[in-house]
Design a protein around this motif. Structure first.
Motif, mmCIF file in Angstrom:
data_model
loop_
_atom_site.group_PDB
_atom_site.id
_atom_site.type_symbol
_atom_site.label_atom_id
_atom_site.label_comp_id
_atom_site.label_asym_id
_atom_site.label_seq_id
_atom_site.Cartn_x
_atom_site.Cartn_y
_atom_site.Cartn_z
ATOM 1 N N PHE A 21 -53.989 92.898 33.710
ATOM 2 C CA PHE A 21 -53.185 92.612 34.899
ATOM 3 C C PHE A 21 -53.335 93.696 35.951
ATOM 4 C CE2 PHE A 21 -49.709 89.521 33.162
ATOM 5 C CZ PHE A 21 -50.658 88.522 33.112
ATOM 6 N N LEU A 22 -53.360 94.963 35.529
ATOM 7 C CA LEU A 22 -53.533 96.053 36.490
ATOM 8 C C LEU A 22 -54.905 95.988 37.159
ATOM 9 C CD1 LEU A 22 -51.878 99.092 34.683
ATOM 10 C CD2 LEU A 22 -51.036 97.862 36.681
ATOM 11 N N ILE A 23 -55.937 95.737 36.374
ATOM 12 C CA ILE A 23 -57.294 95.670 36.931
ATOM 13 C C ILE A 23 -57.399 94.534 37.947
ATOM 14 C CG2 ILE A 23 -59.705 95.117 36.379
ATOM 15 C CD1 ILE A 23 -59.246 96.685 33.735
ATOM 16 N N LEU A 24 -56.944 93.339 37.581
ATOM 17 C CA LEU A 24 -57.014 92.213 38.524
ATOM 18 C C LEU A 24 -56.152 92.459 39.759
ATOM 19 C CD1 LEU A 24 -57.160 88.917 36.480
ATOM 20 C CD2 LEU A 24 -58.673 89.602 38.299
ATOM 21 N N GLY A 25 -54.968 93.019 39.567
ATOM 22 C CA GLY A 25 -54.097 93.318 40.701
ATOM 23 C C GLY A 25 -54.731 94.311 41.655
ATOM 24 N N ILE A 26 -55.356 95.348 41.111
ATOM 25 C CA ILE A 26 -56.010 96.356 41.953
ATOM 26 C C ILE A 26 -57.216 95.766 42.667
ATOM 27 C CG2 ILE A 26 -57.378 98.483 41.831
ATOM 28 C CD1 ILE A 26 -55.344 99.423 39.672
ATOM 29 N N VAL A 27 -58.001 94.945 41.955
ATOM 30 C CA VAL A 27 -59.178 94.324 42.580
ATOM 31 C C VAL A 27 -58.764 93.477 43.778
ATOM 32 C CG1 VAL A 27 -60.950 92.544 42.216
ATOM 33 C CG2 VAL A 27 -60.685 94.381 40.567
ATOM 34 N N ILE A 28 -57.671 92.753 43.652
ATOM 35 C CA ILE A 28 -57.247 91.852 44.732
ATOM 36 C C ILE A 28 -56.541 92.605 45.853
ATOM 37 C CG2 ILE A 28 -55.726 89.918 45.301
ATOM 38 C CD1 ILE A 28 -56.339 88.886 42.440
ATOM 39 N N LEU A 29 -55.602 93.485 45.502
ATOM 40 C CA LEU A 29 -54.780 94.125 46.525
ATOM 41 C C LEU A 29 -55.429 95.364 47.152
ATOM 42 C CD1 LEU A 29 -51.270 93.821 44.864
ATOM 43 C CD2 LEU A 29 -52.192 92.478 46.743
ATOM 44 N N VAL A 30 -56.062 96.199 46.330
ATOM 45 C CA VAL A 30 -56.614 97.450 46.849
ATOM 46 C C VAL A 30 -58.038 97.258 47.350
ATOM 47 C CG1 VAL A 30 -57.191 99.836 46.268
ATOM 48 C CG2 VAL A 30 -55.106 98.809 45.353
ATOM 49 N N LEU A 31 -58.872 96.619 46.535
ATOM 50 C CA LEU A 31 -60.277 96.429 46.919
ATOM 51 C C LEU A 31 -60.470 95.216 47.825
ATOM 52 C CD1 LEU A 31 -61.974 97.218 43.495
ATOM 53 C CD2 LEU A 31 -61.557 98.760 45.421
ATOM 54 N N LYS A 32 -59.400 94.448 48.034
ATOM 55 C CA LYS A 32 -59.408 93.284 48.931
ATOM 56 C C LYS A 32 -60.510 92.286 48.582
ATOM 57 C CE LYS A 32 -56.633 95.258 52.209
ATOM 58 N NZ LYS A 32 -55.298 95.287 51.767
ATOM 59 N N CYS A 33 -60.675 92.040 47.289
ATOM 60 C CA CYS A 33 -61.654 91.056 46.835
ATOM 61 C C CYS A 33 -61.055 89.665 47.018
ATOM 62 C CB CYS A 33 -62.015 91.301 45.377
ATOM 63 S SG CYS A 33 -63.247 90.160 44.742
ATOM 64 N N ASN A 34 -61.521 88.950 47.991
ATOM 65 C CA ASN A 34 -61.008 87.608 48.285
ATOM 66 C C ASN A 34 -62.132 86.590 48.185
ATOM 67 O OD1 ASN A 34 -58.229 88.110 48.826
ATOM 68 N ND2 ASN A 34 -58.847 89.112 50.708
ATOM 69 N N ASN A 74 -53.518 84.397 46.603
ATOM 70 C CA ASN A 74 -54.151 85.414 45.756
ATOM 71 C C ASN A 74 -53.306 86.691 45.727
ATOM 72 O OD1 ASN A 74 -56.305 83.775 45.135
ATOM 73 N ND2 ASN A 74 -57.726 84.763 46.536
ATOM 74 N N LYS A 75 -52.801 87.092 46.888
ATOM 75 C CA LYS A 75 -51.963 88.295 46.952
ATOM 76 C C LYS A 75 -50.670 88.087 46.163
ATOM 77 C CE LYS A 75 -53.672 90.085 51.321
ATOM 78 N NZ LYS A 75 -53.384 90.371 52.728
ATOM 79 N N ALA A 76 -50.078 86.902 46.281
ATOM 80 C CA ALA A 76 -48.859 86.607 45.523
ATOM 81 C C ALA A 76 -49.146 86.642 44.026
ATOM 82 C CB ALA A 76 -48.290 85.247 45.924
ATOM 83 N N GLY A 77 -50.283 86.109 43.620
ATOM 84 C CA GLY A 77 -50.669 86.148 42.208
ATOM 85 C C GLY A 77 -50.892 87.570 41.719
ATOM 86 N N ALA A 78 -51.528 88.395 42.554
ATOM 87 C CA ALA A 78 -51.760 89.791 42.177
ATOM 88 C C ALA A 78 -50.451 90.554 42.059
ATOM 89 C CB ALA A 78 -52.674 90.458 43.206
ATOM 90 N N ILE A 79 -49.538 90.310 42.988
ATOM 91 C CA ILE A 79 -48.226 90.966 42.924
ATOM 92 C C ILE A 79 -47.478 90.510 41.672
ATOM 93 C CG2 ILE A 79 -45.969 91.102 44.054
ATOM 94 C CD1 ILE A 79 -47.543 91.046 46.742
ATOM 95 N N SER A 80 -47.573 89.219 41.348
ATOM 96 C CA SER A 80 -46.944 88.713 40.124
ATOM 97 C C SER A 80 -47.519 89.392 38.888
ATOM 98 C CB SER A 80 -47.138 87.202 40.011
ATOM 99 O OG SER A 80 -46.544 86.540 41.087
ATOM 100 N N MET A 81 -48.836 89.604 38.891
ATOM 101 C CA MET A 81 -49.475 90.285 37.764
ATOM 102 C C MET A 81 -48.963 91.714 37.628
ATOM 103 S SD MET A 81 -53.414 89.151 37.815
ATOM 104 C CE MET A 81 -53.919 87.645 37.026
ATOM 105 N N LEU A 82 -48.846 92.406 38.743
ATOM 106 C CA LEU A 82 -48.363 93.785 38.696
ATOM 107 C C LEU A 82 -46.907 93.852 38.237
ATOM 108 C CD1 LEU A 82 -50.059 95.256 41.896
ATOM 109 C CD2 LEU A 82 -50.770 95.495 39.510
ATOM 110 N N ILE A 83 -46.095 92.917 38.689
ATOM 111 C CA ILE A 83 -44.695 92.878 38.244
ATOM 112 C C ILE A 83 -44.637 92.589 36.746
ATOM 113 C CG2 ILE A 83 -42.545 91.542 38.392
ATOM 114 C CD1 ILE A 83 -43.162 91.250 41.422
ATOM 115 N N TYR A 84 -45.422 91.619 36.303
ATOM 116 C CA TYR A 84 -45.433 91.277 34.878
ATOM 117 C C TYR A 84 -45.936 92.451 34.047
ATOM 118 C CZ TYR A 84 -44.771 87.581 31.489
ATOM 119 O OH TYR A 84 -44.273 86.804 30.479
ATOM 120 N N ALA A 85 -46.955 93.163 34.556
ATOM 121 C CA ALA A 85 -47.453 94.353 33.856
ATOM 122 C C ALA A 85 -46.350 95.401 33.755
ATOM 123 C CB ALA A 85 -48.673 94.921 34.575
ATOM 124 N N GLY A 86 -45.565 95.558 34.821
ATOM 125 C CA GLY A 86 -44.445 96.496 34.799
ATOM 126 C C GLY A 86 -43.396 96.108 33.772
#
Length: 143
Positions: free
Chosen positions: A65-78, A21-33
């Motif tokens: 992508f930013l919303i999902l990335g933040i939900v997973i990485l910052v809010l630790k929604c697992n 999940n963290k790898a997917g969130a990081i991928s989303m943030l990179i793709y958003a960038g």
């Protein structure tokens, strides 16, 4: 003894899912960038598409992508369903981008398949490959 082994196996599987999940969130943030950089470059009309078209197609994707990335990485929604949200979002986004831009996105359709393989579920990976292929074909047909 058997219950203890299953408990350990479940713990390892859950830890793997959290890492994926963290790898997917990081991928989303990179793709958003990358999409944000493409937006900035589009202001100079280097792509051959109108700036308005790129803004309308890329800004919603960057936001999702930013919303999902933040939900997973910052809010630790697992939650268990997060893997489906990550992969489903990537499939829909890649199909949408293929519909909008055509040839420029072909390799991007591999992203959901690569991310799915990290979860280690054979059935989930096969379903993702089939759904990605169908979305890719439909977006190419209608795009």
């Amino acid at each position: 003894m058997k219950a203890k082994e299953e408990s350990i196996r479940d713990k390892i599987a859950w830890d793997n899912e959290i890492k994926a999940n963290k790898a997917g969130a990081i991928s989303m943030l990179i793709y958003a960038g990358v999409l944000f950089i493409a937006l900035l470059i589009s202001l100079s009309n280097k792509f051959g598409y109108s700036t308005e078209f790129i803004l309308l197609s890329d800004i919603p994707i960057v936001c999702v992508f930013l919303i999902l990335g933040i939900v997973i990485l910052v809010l630790k929604c697992n939650q268990k369903w997060m893997k489906y949200a990550i992969i489903g979002t990537f499939i829909l986004v890649m199909a949408f981008l293929d519909f909008c831009y055509g040839v420029y996105v072909g390799l991007g359709m591999l992203v959901p398949i690569i991310l799915t393989a990290q979860y280690g579920y054979k059935k989930f990976t096969i379903i993702t490959i089939i759904v990605t292929g169908i979305c890719f074909l439909l977006s190419g047909f209608f795009g």
